[in-house]
Design an enzyme around this catalytic site. Structure first.
Site, PDB file in Angstrom:
ATOM      1  CE  LYS A 197      -4.058  -2.131   2.091  1.00 56.25           C
ATOM      2  NZ  LYS A 197      -5.327  -1.393   3.017  1.00 56.25           N
ATOM      3  NE  ARG A 216       3.788  -4.754  20.903  1.00 60.33           N
ATOM      4  CZ  ARG A 216       4.624  -5.379  19.616  1.00 60.33           C
ATOM      5  NH1 ARG A 216       4.008  -6.822  20.457  1.00 60.33           N
ATOM      6  NH2 ARG A 216       4.510  -5.292  18.473  1.00 60.33           N
ATOM      7  CB  ALA A 266       6.689   6.302  20.671  1.00 62.56           C
TER       8      ALA A 266
END
EC number: 1.1.1.25
Length: 269
Positions: free
Chosen positions: A68, A155, A158
């Site tokens: 993609k 998870r 940042a």
């Protein structure tokens, strides 16, 4: 060489793709014949495979994992949705010979929730699990539906913060989440290996809909987890798959398929 309009889905792997069956149903609704094939492009060979396809009569293409971002780079022009998502899942060859890239993933998700499941997104509180390309691709369309709040968690916090800054939404660490979410959307890839997001079961206590963006067996672990902890309704991503395909079909052919009977058809396979 076939004289039928030619379309394809590019991916690697791609043998499992249900896109040919879905688009065949759309063509039946329109009352036309089309050709739709799966093309497994080599890693590193995507651009050449796409070029060959369009040079030999291809009209439009779907793009799935892992191409993609490459499709985004390959496109000469982009829709606003594709620019916001940073990824392309739909290519169309324009009359001027240029390739236009679009992203219909968000439309597929939003239409499944609002039109098929009849659950409004407007004024709802939404939690997005995951911060990868799948989640990034749907945020712009979710925002168009004017939810009260979108929270993203991941998870690696940042990464969630990065998308939160980009789209003007909230990032909350997984460990700090509790209830209060109307719609919870799982965009992590853990379900493919049976892993669950590291979130408290408490997040589902007020949940109207828990939705996994993948479909079939890969969604079961998350959906069972959600339902057993209070989610009123759960759904895999089959409707999103059909919905994004319908939006692609409309871009190519100007015909808007009815996704409901196609979702039921695909469930029965």
């Amino acid at each position: 060489m076939t004289t039928l309009p030619r379309y394809a889905v590019f991916g690697n792997p791609v043998a499992h793709s249900k896109s040919p069956q879905i688009h065949r149903q759309f063509a039946l609704q329109e009352g036309v014949d089309i050709e739709y094939e799966r093309i497994c492009a080599d890693i590193g060979g995507f651009a050449q495979a796409v070029s060959t396809f369009f040079e030999t009569g291809g009209c439009g293409a779907n793009v799935t994992v892992p191409f993609k971002q490459e499709a985004f780079d390959l496109a000469d022009e982009h829709s606003e949705r594709a620019l916001a998502a940073g990824a392309v899942n739909t290519l169309i060859l324009l009359k001027n010979g240029k390739l236009r890239g679009d992203n219909t993933d968000g439309i597929g998700l939003a239409n499944d929730i609002t039109q098929v499941k009849n659950i409004a997104i407007e004024d709802k509180t939404i939690l997005l699990l995951g911060a990868g390309g799948a989640v990034r691709g749907v945020i712009p369309v979710l925002k168009e539906h004017r939810p009260a709040r979108i929270v993203i968690t991941n998870r690696t916090h940042a990464k969630a913060e990065e998308l939160a800054r980009l789209f003007g939404i909230e990032a909350v660490p997984m460990a700090d989440l509790n209830g209060g979410f109307d719609i919870i959307i799982n965009g992590t890839s853990g379900g493919l290996s049976g892993q669950l997001p590291a979130v408290s079961p408490e997040i589902f206590r007020d949940c109207r809909l828990a939705y996994d963006m993948v479909y079939g067996e890969a969604a079961l672990a998350f959906l069972n987890f959600a339902q057993s902890n209070g989610a009123a309704e759960v759904s895999d991503g089959l409707g999103m798959l059909v919905g994004q395909a319908a939006a692609s079909y409309h871009i190519w052919r100007g015909f808007t398929p009815d996704i409901r009977p196609v979702i039921e058809y695909m469930k029965a396979l």
